[in-house]
Structures are given as C-alpha cells and as structure tokens.
Write a protein that holds these residues in place. Structure first.
Motif, PDB file in Angstrom:
ATOM      1  N   UNK A 109       0.833  -1.206   0.000  1.00 18.11           N
ATOM      2  CA  UNK A 109       0.000   0.000   0.000  1.00 18.11           C
ATOM      3  C   UNK A 109       0.863   1.250   0.000  1.00 18.11           C
ATOM      4  N   UNK A 110       1.953   1.242   0.779  1.00 18.39           N
ATOM      5  CA  UNK A 110       2.879   2.387   0.799  1.00 18.39           C
ATOM      6  C   UNK A 110       3.546   2.556  -0.556  1.00 18.39           C
ATOM      7  N   UNK A 111       3.932   1.433  -1.149  1.00 23.68           N
ATOM      8  CA  UNK A 111       4.581   1.479  -2.465  1.00 23.68           C
ATOM      9  C   UNK A 111       3.632   2.042  -3.526  1.00 23.68           C
ATOM     10  N   UNK A 112       2.352   1.627  -3.441  1.00 18.52           N
ATOM     11  CA  UNK A 112       1.379   2.109  -4.428  1.00 18.52           C
ATOM     12  C   UNK A 112       1.164   3.612  -4.289  1.00 18.52           C
ATOM     13  N   UNK A 113       1.102   4.104  -3.072  1.00 18.73           N
ATOM     14  CA  UNK A 113       0.965   5.538  -2.835  1.00 18.73           C
ATOM     15  C   UNK A 113       2.203   6.285  -3.341  1.00 18.73           C
TER      16      UNK A 113
ATOM     17  N   UNK B 204       8.621   8.700 -14.610  1.00 19.05           N
ATOM     18  CA  UNK B 204       8.011   7.487 -15.163  1.00 19.05           C
ATOM     19  C   UNK B 204       8.332   6.323 -14.235  1.00 19.05           C
ATOM     20  N   UNK B 205       7.307   5.696 -13.713  1.00 27.47           N
ATOM     21  CA  UNK B 205       7.522   4.701 -12.665  1.00 27.47           C
ATOM     22  C   UNK B 205       6.579   3.526 -12.829  1.00 27.47           C
ATOM     23  N   UNK B 206       6.988   2.384 -12.244  1.00 28.94           N
ATOM     24  CA  UNK B 206       6.207   1.147 -12.339  1.00 28.94           C
ATOM     25  C   UNK B 206       6.464   0.305 -11.096  1.00 28.94           C
ATOM     26  N   UNK B 207       5.560  -0.637 -10.818  1.00 32.60           N
ATOM     27  CA  UNK B 207       5.741  -1.595  -9.735  1.00 32.60           C
ATOM     28  C   UNK B 207       5.172  -2.939 -10.160  1.00 32.60           C
ATOM     29  N   UNK B 208       5.352  -3.935  -9.350  1.00 32.99           N
ATOM     30  CA  UNK B 208       4.893  -5.291  -9.658  1.00 32.99           C
ATOM     31  C   UNK B 208       3.413  -5.454  -9.320  1.00 32.99           C
ATOM     32  N   UNK B 209       2.675  -6.079 -10.230  1.00 30.52           N
ATOM     33  CA  UNK B 209       1.258  -6.358  -9.998  1.00 30.52           C
ATOM     34  C   UNK B 209       0.960  -7.863 -10.043  1.00 30.52           C
TER      35      UNK B 209
END
Length: 432
Positions: free
Chosen positions: A355-359, A370-375
């Motif tokens: 949740x912190x990473x998504x925020x 430009x940013x991305x994370x794992x889903x």
C-alpha cells in the motif's frame, strides 16, 4: 473456433515501435512550425463525390483502389450498386489533399487576411492495392498544403520541407525529380501530338495504358511496364508544349531550388497519378529502398479549389508515407535517438509494504517521473529482473525496516550505488 486475424495490408504498431512514430511525428510538427504551417485534421471518410471530383474519375485511385461505404439513411442501410455507391456514398480517404481543399472552401479561407493558407496533416489513408514492402492498405501520410499563392518560390518551399525532413532524420542518397505538367491549355496542345504518337503503338501497349489513352493519355508516360516505357520513349514531351508563362514558372522553381542548395533532375515522363496536378510536379526517391523507390510526391493543383466550389485559388502540396520513411531508415541502418526505459521501478519485499509502495508510485508519477511496480505478486528476485527488462534507471526497494522507518532504498542501476532516504525525498532524488 478460427482465430480472427488482422486484415491484409494493415499492421499493428506495437510498443517498442510506436516510439519511432512519436519521434518522427514530433520532428514533422517541429519542422512545420518553423515553416509556419498549422495542423489540420479532417474526417477519415468523406463524400465519395469529393474524390470523384477532386482526385479524378479517370485515376487508378478512384477506379480501382477506393474503399466506398454504403449510404446510411434513417438507420437503414440502403442497397446500392457500385456506381450508386460512388454517386451517393462515403469513401475512406485515399489521400488528403481533396479533404483539405474541401475544408478550405467550406470554411471560406480564401477570404482570410493571412495568405497563403499553410497547413499540414498526419493521419491514416486507405487504398485497396497489392500490399508489399512499404505499401499498405491502411497507411499513414504526412503532407503539407499551401493554398492561395501562385509564386514559384512556394513550390520550392514545399519541396524543401520534405527534403529537410529526410535530411534531419539522416537519410542519404535522395534525388528530386521535377517536371511541369502545364496548364489545362498546355495539356490540350500536348494531347493532340501525344495521341497521334500513341495511336501508332496502341495495340502493343499494356491493357491499362490502352484504357489510359482514352481517359488521360498523359498517364501512359508514367507506366512502369518496361514494354510501355520502350514503346513511348520517343513520345512528345509536355515540356515542348508549355506556354511562355508555364515555362517561366518552371524555370523559376528550378532557380529557387538551386538557390537553397537542393539538387534535382528533370523527368519529363513523371506526371503523378492524380488528375488535379497542374504545372509543377515532383517526386523524391531513394535508389536503395527496394521495389518502391518513391518516398514522397506532390505538385501544384491550380483549379482544384474552384472545382470544389470555392474561389479560384492556386495551391501546391505533397504527401509522404511514414511506413515508407521507416523502411528507408531501416534500409540505411539509421537508429533514431528514441528514449527507452523508465525512471524508477518500485520493488516491494513484503505484502504489508504494498500500500505504501502504491501511494509512492502515484506521487512519483505526479512529480513527472516514469515509474512502475509489480502487480503479479512476484518474489523480490523476479521483481528485480522485471526492473532490468524495463530498463529502469533506478530501483526503489521497500521492505519491513524501510516501512517502519518511513524510508526507501534507492539503487542506481548503471553504477550499483544505493542509499537510503526518506520517502518524501525520492522523487527529487530521481529528478536530479
């Protein structure tokens, strides 16, 4: 159940390729801005009558290549024959000069204070022809139109826009072929002599040329069949029948091109495939592109504005295929400086940190990063591999200790250097 496949003669432009399109289109927009050309966007389909009157009923484009749609009325599709469809229906645009001139007339731009009207366009066109390298049934054209001036200097300006675009993209080995197809009066004089010559070889010409003789004999000279080229090599040239005014205009175009250092050759057989051309006609070619060597073509169309219901205003323009331009870049091994990769990939070590990473991801994006994370719920090692595949410049790692401290570990991928910093400083650190 059978797979549904892409229609023949079309293509999907995928991520990884579309960035090249973005780069080229931006170059086109920047170049046109320097030349004071504004962008116009016209409908993808127009009244079929526009192309019958504008492009010409005798052209191969209208006779063989257009995609015409049935006329839709009161939500019921009226059954039509092909002829009726052409008279009453709609057609996917095979080219855009006719549409641009229609807009110019409809919006009464011939009365505008600033003349000439200078426009450019980028968009899809549609022709039912045999697909091959650099030629599609749906293709994208970039073109310019300058309406309202008969000055030969603007002929040279229009040609120079195309040449400068190719030069700025690094393409070499270009040649400009130039001709004048004269005025309607010039062509009438030439037609008498040309028909007398062609009648002697009519039955030896290809079937298309035999039809062209009756519809538009000048186009016989542009036939690509070798036998027809040989049979007509001594045919009377249009250049021998230009009026004094047309000859002077043609010479002035040559002088202006020479003045700005654009070399050219005269090709009296080059007439282009659309009926609206008058006086200046030109093509830009690259010898090594393959079966289709023409990169760009255009010319003057004095009379078209009046034919479409406006005041009699001269015009000139060109169009080029972006697909063919990309083929030329590929043939010459030219790699465009297209940016790839992302700025930051956020790696999450625990589910609690997500949740912190998504925020944080949202904050980075709002800051212009430009940013991305794992889903996919992958392990840390798989997330790091995903960061590599996306060519991330930085990887931001959030684990249990970082979550507890309100920090993030920032790793610079090129050097391997990493440091811990507060979450609120991440965007600024990446931007630096």
């Amino acid at each position: 159940m059978a797979k549904i496949q892409i229609p023949r003669g079309t293509q999907d432009v995928m991520p990884g390729q579309v960035e090249l399109w973005h780069y080229i289109e931006q170059k086109m927009r920047e170049l046109c801005h320097r030349y004071n050309y504004g962008e116009i966007r016209t409908p993808i389909f127009e009244s079929t009558d526009l192309f019958l009157r504008g492009v010409g009923e005798t052209t191969d484009v209208v006779q063989k290549e257009v995609y015409s749609l049935a006329w839709i009325k009161d939500k019921q599709t009226k059954e039509l024959t092909l002829g009726e469809t052409q008279q009453e229906g709609l057609t996917l645009r095979p080219e855009n000069t006719a549409g641009v001139v229609r807009s110019y007339v409809e919006n009464k731009l011939y009365g505008a204070a600033n003349q000439p009207t200078k426009w450019y366009y980028i968009g899809p066109m549609f022709r039912h022809e045999r697909p091959q390298a650099g030629r599609f049934r749906q293709f994208t054209q970039f073109g310019v139109e300058a309406i309202g001036s008969a000055d030969p200097a603007i002929d040279a300006e229009v040609i120079s826009i195309a040449i400068r675009l190719y030069e700025e993209l690094g393409i070499k080995g270009l040649s400009v072929e130039l001709n004048s197809v004269g005025t309607l009066e010039d062509r009438a004089r030439h037609r008498t002599h040309l028909m007398a010559f062609l009648e002697n070889v009519r039955h030896d010409l290809c079937p298309d040329c035999q039809e062209r003789m009756d519809r538009n004999p000048l186009r016989v000279l542009d036939c690509k069949v070798e036998k027809c080229k040989t049979l007509t090599k001594d045919a009377p040239s249009i250049l021998e029948h230009l009026s004094e005014e047309s000859a002077a205009h043609f010479q002035a175009v040559q002088d202006y091109l020479a003045a700005i250092g654009i070399p050219f050759t005269i090709n009296p057989r080059m007439v282009r495939g659309l009926d609206y051309y008058t006086q200046t006609a030109f093509e830009i070619k690259m010898a090594e592109i393959g079966a289709v060597e023409t990169l760009c073509g255009g010319g003057r169309y004095n009379g078209l504005v009046a034919d479409l219901g406006g005041e009699d205003m001269p015009g000139i323009g060109f169009a080029l295929s972006i697909e063919r331009l990309l083929l030329a870049l590929e043939k010459q091994g030219i790699a465009l400086p297209v940016e790839t990769g992302i700025d930051c990939f956020i790696v999450v070590q625990t589910e609690q940190a997500k949740a912190t990473a998504f925020k944080l991801l949202d904050q980075l994006r709002q800051a212009g990063v430009t940013a991305e994370m794992d889903y996919l719920g992958r392990k840390m090692k798989a997330q790091l591999k995903a960061s590599d595949r996306l060519q991330a410049k930085f990887t931001a790692i959030i684990g249990e200790s970082e979550l507890a401290n309100g920090t993030v570990v920032l790793k610079e991928m090129a050097t391997g250097e990493q440091r811990e910093l507060p979450l609120g400083e991440l965007a600024g650190a990446i931007r630096k």
